[in-house]
Design an enzyme around this catalytic site. Structure first.
Site, PDB file in Angstrom:
ATOM      1  N   TYR A 159       0.811  -1.218   0.000  1.00  0.00           N
ATOM      2  CA  TYR A 159       0.000   0.000   0.000  1.00  0.00           C
ATOM      3  C   TYR A 159       0.847   1.273   0.000  1.00  0.00           C
ATOM      4  O   TYR A 159       0.696   2.117  -0.907  1.00  0.00           O
ATOM      5  CB  TYR A 159      -0.985   0.005   1.163  1.00  0.00           C
ATOM      6  CG  TYR A 159      -1.722   1.315   1.290  1.00  0.00           C
ATOM      7  CD1 TYR A 159      -2.597   1.739   0.300  1.00  0.00           C
ATOM      8  CD2 TYR A 159      -1.516   2.149   2.387  1.00  0.00           C
ATOM      9  CE1 TYR A 159      -3.251   2.953   0.387  1.00  0.00           C
ATOM     10  CE2 TYR A 159      -2.168   3.366   2.490  1.00  0.00           C
ATOM     11  CZ  TYR A 159      -3.031   3.761   1.490  1.00  0.00           C
ATOM     12  OH  TYR A 159      -3.670   4.966   1.586  1.00  0.00           O
ATOM     13  N   LYS A 163       1.234   4.137  -3.112  1.00  0.00           N
ATOM     14  CA  LYS A 163       0.918   5.558  -2.963  1.00  0.00           C
ATOM     15  C   LYS A 163       2.139   6.426  -3.243  1.00  0.00           C
ATOM     16  O   LYS A 163       2.020   7.531  -3.792  1.00  0.00           O
ATOM     17  CB  LYS A 163       0.379   5.828  -1.560  1.00  0.00           C
ATOM     18  CG  LYS A 163      -0.973   5.181  -1.272  1.00  0.00           C
ATOM     19  CD  LYS A 163      -2.066   5.689  -2.195  1.00  0.00           C
ATOM     20  CE  LYS A 163      -2.505   7.095  -1.846  1.00  0.00           C
ATOM     21  NZ  LYS A 163      -3.680   7.536  -2.644  1.00  0.00           N
TER      22      LYS A 163
END
Length: 338
Positions: A159, A163
């Protein structure tokens, strides 16, 4: 004859507009942006509350689509003046595969950027994540840091990696063919020994201000990072959560952790091993894993006034009002669960 400067003329597109942050941005745009003519809400799953917004003076257009599909993004964006890109897949528990996370967060963002170039949409506000900065895998604290504080950002979890890559795409695209992709906003929802939090209404408010001021202050704001902040107190996860859970009848027992840290580390390693072994057979997504433990045990707080200096940001909601609104929301959630 009406002053042409007062005639609503802007078309906004909000990706992920039915999400938690997206909904706040949508509602706040309708309340606070007088130049708004049409608001396009783009999401994979459309919410029923959108129907109640279609009765007002602003045209609200609900568009069901997927950011991983470039043609759907471009079609939704055609004719837009401003894009607020909040769509993304948040997963720190392993529910989605690393490939899926990358596809949504990185390729989805690339599709948004490409659509901006294709349609001539010059203004993009991108919602990043504090996990891009940290905490890193070494557990280094980030104490009262700002946008320029040196910090070794080392990520292994899919994750934050996704990002960080998506944010890099936005940064590199700024200024391309006259485009202003600016005001990358971090949602400050990080970590623990002492953590900085921010009320979602103030995060949405900062998006509104960035979108409003970006064109006029493009040289200053284009390609910039802004940490979102308000007057929420710095506290541990448990103590901060009790600000909202205590009025609902919950109590925090004890003054020390129930389990020693070394045992938690052992449990996270065991959970990670089980997740890897069971993946071919069943989806095992424990709340406690090496990444969530690192986040929960690393001091991460922000102290900055950059947004105020650049475009006049001040929190719209005080801590007292933010707390009262959140308690009301928790109580409503509690009531709907029965």
């Amino acid at each position: 004859m009406a002053d042409s400067a007062q005639v609503p003329a802007l078309v906004y597109l909000v990706t992920g507009g039915c999400g938690f942050l997206g909904e706040h941005i949508v509602r706040m745009l309708l309340e606070w942006e007088p130049r708004l003519r049409e608001l396009r809400v783009f999401d994979l799953h459309l919410s029923s509350w959108l129907e109640e917004l279609k009765t007002g003076p602003v045209q609200v257009t609900a568009i069901q689509g997927d950011v991983t599909q470039a043609h759907e993004v471009a079609a939704a964006m055609a004719g837009s003046h401003v894009v607020i890109h909040t769509a993304g897949l948040v997963d720190v528990f392993g529910k989605a595969s690393p490939e899926t996370i990358h596809k949504v967060n990185v390729q989805g963002t690339q599709n948004v950027i490409d659509a901006c170039v294709q349609t001539g949409t010059r203004l993009l506000v991108y919602t990043s994540s504090m996990e891009v900065v940290g905490p890193n895998v070494k557990g280094h604290p980030f104490y009262r840091g700002n946008e320029d504080t040196p910090y070794e950002a080392i990520h292994r979890h899919p994750y934050p990696c996704s990002k960080a890559l998506a944010e890099q795409l936005v940064l590199e695209a700024n200024g391309r063919k006259g485009l202003r992709f600016g005001g990358r906003l971090f949602r400050a929802i990080p970590a623990s020994v002492e953590h900085g939090r921010v009320y979602v209404g103030n995060v949405a408010w900062m998006h509104i201000l960035v979108a409003r001021e970006l064109e006029q202050r493009a040289a200053l704001m284009g390609g910039q990072v802004y940490f979102c902040y308000d007057k929420s107190p710095y506290k541990s996860y448990e103590d901060f959560n009790m600000e909202f859970l205590s009025p609902c009848g919950l109590r925090l027992i004890g003054t020390h952790p129930l389990l020693p840290y070394w045992l938690l580390v052992l449990l996270t390693a065991l959970n990670a091993l089980l997740q890897w072994l069971l993946r071919p057979l069943v989806l095992y997504t424990p709340l406690l894993n090496p990444y969530t433990l690192a986040v929960a045990n690393t001091t991460f707080t922000v102290s900055t006034n950059k947004a105020q200096r650049h475009f006049g940001y001040k929190p719209l909601f005080s801590w007292e009002e933010s707390r009262a609104r959140t308690i009301h929301w928790v109580q409503a959630m509690e009531g709907s669960a029965w």
